[in-house]
Structure formats: structure tokens, C-alpha cells
Design an enzyme around this catalytic site. Sequence first.
Site, PDB file in Angstrom:
ATOM      1  N   HIS A  26      -4.746   8.150  14.921  1.00  0.00           N
ATOM      2  CA  HIS A  26      -5.347   9.322  14.292  1.00  0.00           C
ATOM      3  C   HIS A  26      -6.749   8.958  13.792  1.00  0.00           C
ATOM      4  CE1 HIS A  26      -1.411  11.167  14.322  1.00  0.00           C
ATOM      5  NE2 HIS A  26      -0.911  10.242  13.527  1.00  0.00           N
ATOM      6  N   CYS A  57      -8.015  15.836  13.535  1.00  0.00           N
ATOM      7  CA  CYS A  57      -7.851  14.546  14.192  1.00  0.00           C
ATOM      8  C   CYS A  57      -8.244  14.763  15.645  1.00  0.00           C
ATOM      9  CB  CYS A  57      -6.390  14.104  14.053  1.00  0.00           C
ATOM     10  SG  CYS A  57      -5.921  12.797  15.198  1.00  0.00           S
ATOM     11  N   HIS A  65      -5.519  14.792  18.528  1.00  0.00           N
ATOM     12  CA  HIS A  65      -4.404  15.728  18.324  1.00  0.00           C
ATOM     13  C   HIS A  65      -4.836  17.116  17.846  1.00  0.00           C
ATOM     14  CE1 HIS A  65      -2.386  11.652  17.633  1.00  0.00           C
ATOM     15  NE2 HIS A  65      -2.055  12.061  18.841  1.00  0.00           N
ATOM     16  N   MET A  95      -3.300  19.325  14.833  1.00  0.00           N
ATOM     17  CA  MET A  95      -3.524  18.368  13.747  1.00  0.00           C
ATOM     18  C   MET A  95      -4.858  18.674  13.078  1.00  0.00           C
ATOM     19  SD  MET A  95      -2.817  14.322  13.673  1.00  0.00           S
ATOM     20  CE  MET A  95      -2.941  13.424  12.112  1.00  0.00           C
TER      21      MET A  95
HETATM   22 CU   LIG Z   1      -3.780  12.491  15.150  1.00  0.00          CU
END
Ligand SMILES: [Cu+2]
Length: 120
Positions: free
Chosen positions: A68, A105, A108, A113
Site C-alpha cells: 500500500h 492507495c 488499490h 482503497m
Molecule cells: Cu493498497
Amino acid sequence: MSKKLGLLFAAFVLVVSSFFVAVNPASAATVEVKMGADKGNPLGFEPKEITISSGDTVKWVNNKMAPHNVVVAGHEELSHKGMFFKSGEAFEATFTEPGEYDYWCDPHRGAGMVGKVVVK
Ligand SMILES: [Cu+2]
């Protein structure tokens, strides 16, 4: 004023001023956000939205489903574009300006995210 009294007075001033210095930073808080949620979407930040006071620090802690990173829209200085791979790795940013900060992120973002920091 005698030399002894002068020293005593200087010591008193030091004690009083250190008290004031110690009180101010204590009012700033550090709020933790997990990267990779335990509840709900594991590819998410937890909590997804937080409200803090200006001067507070947000600490993002790598939890699960790595890697991340944290990209705050329009704020390079509050972002950490490098990837976190190990659980427990953390990144802190101090928010001094009131406003709403959207972040995500990179790998993602499409999976949802994304998060928000509201600074009062
Ligand atoms: Cu992530």
C-alpha cells in the site's frame, strides 16, 4: 537583588516556562489509520474517514493485503508514494491547515482503497 536570589528567580522562570512548553504539544493528537482493513473491504483504509484538529498527526500503519501507499490529492508533502510491504510499517503526516483531504492507495484505488481526512 542578591546573586543567590537572582539564581532562584531564574530557576523559577525556567520551571514556569517549561510548564507552558510542555502543555501545548500535549494537546495535539495522533490518530491511527490501518492500511488494509480488518472489518469490511480488506482493500480499504480503516477508518475510511476521520476528523481531526489542525496540528494533529495521522499515522498510517500497514496492516494487511500489502503493498500500500498513501497519496493525498494535491499534497505531495503529506503523501508517501513509496510502497509499504511489511506489516507494521508506518508513515506519519501532520495536518496544519483546516480542510478536507482526499487520499488513496495507488495499486488499490480501483478496488476502493480511498480515504478522507477532515481537519477542523
Ligand atoms: Cu493498497
